[in-house]
Design an enzyme around this catalytic site. Structure first.
Site, short mmCIF file in Angstrom:
data_model
loop_
_atom_site.label_atom_id
_atom_site.label_comp_id
_atom_site.label_asym_id
_atom_site.label_seq_id
_atom_site.Cartn_x
_atom_site.Cartn_y
_atom_site.Cartn_z
N CYS A 187 41.55 7.24 52.06
CA CYS A 187 40.65 8.24 51.46
C CYS A 187 40.98 8.47 49.98
O CYS A 187 42.14 8.67 49.62
CB CYS A 187 40.83 9.52 52.28
N GLY A 236 24.52 15.53 52.40
CA GLY A 236 24.95 15.09 51.07
C GLY A 236 26.42 14.77 50.94
O GLY A 236 26.91 14.48 49.84
N HIS A 295 35.89 19.32 51.06
CA HIS A 295 36.00 19.83 49.70
C HIS A 295 34.94 20.89 49.45
O HIS A 295 33.83 20.78 49.95
CB HIS A 295 35.88 18.71 48.65
P1 AMP Z 1 30.18 15.13 48.30
O1 AMP Z 1 29.03 14.25 47.92
O2 AMP Z 1 29.81 16.55 48.61
O3 AMP Z 1 31.02 14.49 49.37
O4 AMP Z 1 31.07 15.25 47.00
C1 AMP Z 1 31.97 14.25 46.59
C2 AMP Z 1 32.24 14.48 45.15
O5 AMP Z 1 33.42 13.78 44.80
C3 AMP Z 1 31.14 13.99 44.20
O6 AMP Z 1 30.65 15.09 43.45
C4 AMP Z 1 31.84 12.95 43.33
O7 AMP Z 1 31.42 13.01 42.00
C5 AMP Z 1 33.30 13.36 43.47
N1 AMP Z 1 34.28 12.30 43.28
C6 AMP Z 1 34.32 11.10 43.90
N2 AMP Z 1 35.42 10.41 43.52
C7 AMP Z 1 36.08 11.21 42.63
C8 AMP Z 1 37.28 11.08 41.89
N3 AMP Z 1 38.05 9.97 41.95
N4 AMP Z 1 37.65 12.10 41.07
C9 AMP Z 1 36.89 13.22 40.99
N5 AMP Z 1 35.76 13.41 41.69
C10 AMP Z 1 35.36 12.42 42.49
#
Ligand code: AMP
Length: 111
Positions: free
Chosen positions: A3, A90, A97
């Site tokens: 992950c 989404g 998170h």
């Molecule tokens: P969700 O779509 O609600 O699962 O949100 C996942 C979030 O993680 C998205 O807003 C992405 O932009 C963010 N994300 C994915 N990889 C990273 C990363 N390496 N560092 C910071 N944010 C990330």
């Protein structure tokens, strides 16, 4: 494959950390949807709210309390917390998170 958020917890992947304690880490979202867009996550890998267990209740409460701490630290009074649970809602990263969004007017209902 491991992950991506667990890798951030272990500092194997770089992030801009805004807050950290023994249970929680909060860092800037890579693809910000607001002037302030921080992800607040438990260090423990829990896929989503639908997968959490009763033993996780305290940590889930801590996520919300961390939002308050971050707001105070950054002098933010108005913000939105979003949790996407499941693909159709989404969710794209399957490690719980809360999105902490602030710095612009938010619409309702969400799209
Ligand atoms: P969700 O779509 O609600 O699962 O949100 C996942 C979030 O993680 C998205 O807003 C992405 O932009 C963010 N994300 C994915 N990889 C990273 C990363 N390496 N560092 C910071 N944010 C990330």
């Amino acid at each position: 494959m491991e992950c991506i958020f667990c890798k951030i917890v272990k500092k194997e992947v770089k992030s801009k950390i805004i807050y950290e304690d023994e249970d929680i880490i909060a860092f800037n979202d890579l693809n910000p949807q607001a002037p302030t867009h921080i992800l607040i996550i438990p260090k423990k890998h829990i896929e989503s709210i639908i997968n959490c267990k009763e033993e996780d209740v305290e940590i889930l409460g801590k996520l919300a309390y961390t939002a308050k701490k971050i707001a105070e630290k950054l002098n933010i009074t108005d913000f939105r917390i979003v949790n996407n649970c499941g693909k159709k809602a989404g969710q794209s990263v399957f490690h719980i998170h809360y999105h902490f969004l602030a710095g612009r007017r938010m619409g309702w209902p969400p799209g």
